[in-house]
Design an enzyme around this catalytic site. Structure first.
Site, mmCIF file in Angstrom:
data_model
loop_
_atom_site.group_PDB
_atom_site.id
_atom_site.type_symbol
_atom_site.label_atom_id
_atom_site.label_comp_id
_atom_site.label_asym_id
_atom_site.label_seq_id
_atom_site.Cartn_x
_atom_site.Cartn_y
_atom_site.Cartn_z
ATOM 1 C CD GLU A 64 -30.119 -61.548 -66.736
ATOM 2 O OE1 GLU A 64 -30.764 -62.596 -66.513
ATOM 3 O OE2 GLU A 64 -28.894 -61.435 -66.485
ATOM 4 C CG ASP A 98 -26.474 -56.669 -67.549
ATOM 5 O OD1 ASP A 98 -27.248 -57.084 -68.435
ATOM 6 O OD2 ASP A 98 -26.602 -56.974 -66.350
ATOM 7 C CG ASP A 129 -29.532 -64.930 -70.626
ATOM 8 O OD1 ASP A 129 -28.325 -65.248 -70.629
ATOM 9 O OD2 ASP A 129 -30.049 -64.270 -69.708
#
Length: 485
Positions: free
Chosen positions: A146, A79, A170
């Protein structure tokens, strides 16, 4: 129309990333991108699991010579934060992002780019797609939601994973490896509205805060950038002290985890005080401009006379409560770490301000690497709510990822970096929520690390990712996984 990123290196990574920018994937609306990942795996005869939360796990055996190597989890989230400029017409649910390349940067026009965390997914897909990359057995875990509370990671069934090494992709700074992160919780302050009829002979104005940079409410909270919701409340409080005003609406921000860049209020002032109000706004432009001249030099306060008629306004008591909340609510850095120089230990961000028919909502993202400090901020929110007759609710509580003294995967990353660049990488913690905190709870004794290429202004329409850094981190990642035997 040709592809925008087709000539960039690494070609496979940017090709998959461009594919993703054509698919809707706002947090909470990941069905299309989740199905895309499932179809990717099926076309390559790879084992794939899609769970009820739409998380996707794709498994690939180790290549020759790596059959008995430890299983490695490559992890990212599918996402993205969907934000756009006020003057941008874009429907994230149906329209692809409008990509462009400027020098060393990939950007989207008028919207967020979604490199956070599309680049992680693109790295993983490029590795899964290749028959030439040497690697241990892989479990690629791509989670959902997330950005809005780590819903996918929360729903993850740990029985679907065997790996005891997890590489989270990330992070947003090349050469910096993350080994710990903050936990967080989301808090909403709800102030009930008592409506009154709009007084006669009052002019309605749209008061706007514009020109702020915004940014990630964890990564960039220490940069002292302006929060448009806080600025709006401060200005309204100041104006109300010297003028007979009414308010019919306050709003600002789009995401709880993004520092808000733009906020609005509809206020009404007696017709005879028109010139006085305009002078007040001039004064506040000077005040805010001076205070933010370094951190947010483009900030501006705008005032526009509205032609539309407003039939109702907040009662004076409601207005008093709303303005009290906006000036008293904890916001920004709360404490700094003593152990790690420069690390924010706890913070809050008033990310979203909304007016509904029944209430004014103040939505905050609270972060801390110390659980008790996180809970202390929640208690302050509850105390403020009690003081003004509001309601405080908290949700999406997620844990911190604590530092691991001995780490096999960290040693591999450090050794590989020294081999490639002749120096050691930076090992640090981050004041932001990573899914690693939840994986630390769910996956027994998992050894984790986080990395990523250089990204800037994530969660804003100025989001961009460095092309050269994406390539270097790709080569570094390949060197690392080649070294895990």
């Amino acid at each position: 129309m040709g592809r925008v990123l087709e000539n960039l290196e690494p070609q496979a990574v940017f090709s998959f990333f461009e594919d993703m920018t054509q698919i809707p994937r706002c947090s909470g609306s990941e069905k299309a991108i989740s199905d895309y990942l499932v179809n990717f795996a099926k076309k390559r005869n790879l084992e794939v699991i899609q769970d009820k939360a739409l998380n996707v796990i794709i498994k690939k055996p180790g290549t020759k010579g790596y059959e008995n190597a430890p299983v490695v989890i490559l992890q990212g989230h599918m996402d993205m934060v969907c934000e756009k400029n006020k003057n941008t017409n874009h429907d994230f649910s149906t329209e692809p992002l409008k990509l462009r390349v400027e020098n060393d940067m990939v950007m989207a026009t008028g919207t967020t780019l979604g490199a956070d965390n599309g680049i992680a997914v693109a790295y993983a897909l490029a590795i899964l797609d290749s028959d030439e990359i040497s690697h241990p057995p892989l479990e690629v875990l791509i989670t959902t939601e997330e950005e809005t509370g780590m819903g996918g990671a929360n729903s993850l069934d740990p029985n679907n994973l065997k790996g005891k090494i997890l590489i989270n992709i990330d992070s947003e700074e090349e050469g910096t490896l993350l080994v710990s992160c903050a936990g967080g919780i989301r808090n909403t302050l709800s102030i009930p509205i008592e409506w009154n009829a709009c007084p006669d002979d009052f002019l309605a104005y749209d008061l706007r805060v514009r020109g702020l940079k915004g940014g990630h409410s964890g990564m960039e909270i220490n940069k002292e950038r302006g929060n448009s919701n806080i600025i709006l409340g401060r200005i309204l409080k100041g104006i109300s002290a010297n003028n007979d005003i009414y308010i019919s609406q306050v709003s600002g921000g789009a995401k709880m985890n993004a520092i808000p860049r733009e906020s609005d209020a509809v206020l009404l002032v007696n017709r005879q005080d028109k010139a006085k109000l305009e002078k007040e706004i001039e004064k506040w432009n000077r005040i805010i401009g001076n205070e933010l001249k370094t951190a947010d030099s483009d900030v501006r306060i705008e005032l526009e006379l509205l032609n539309s008629k407003h039939e109702k306004v907040f009662s004076k008591e409601t207005m008093k409560k709303v303005l009290a909340a906006l000036v008293l609510i904890p916001n920004g850095v709360q404490t700094m770490s003593v152990e790690i120089e420069g690390l924010v230990q706890s913070s809050t961000n008033l990310g979203v301000l909304t007016t509904t028919e029944k209430e004014v909502l103040l939505e905050c993202a609270i972060r801390s690497s110390v659980k008790t400090l996180k809970l202390d901020i929640v208690k302050k929110m509850e105390a403020l709510a009690d003081l003004i007759g509001a309601k405080s609710t908290s949700e999406s509580d997620y844990p911190a990822w604590e530092y691991r003294k001995d780490s096999y995967i960290r040693d591999i990353f450090v050794d590989s970096y020294k081999k490639m660049y002749g120096k050691e990488p930076i090992i640090t913690a981050i004041h932001a929520g990573l899914e690693c905190g939840l994986f630390d709870e769910k996956l027994d004794n998992v050894d984790m690390i986080s990395l990523g290429p250089n990204m800037f202004d994530v969660h804003t329409p100025n989001e961009r990712v460095s092309i050269s850094s994406t390539n270097r981190v790709w080569e570094y990642l390949l060197e690392v996984i080649k070294s895990i035997k």
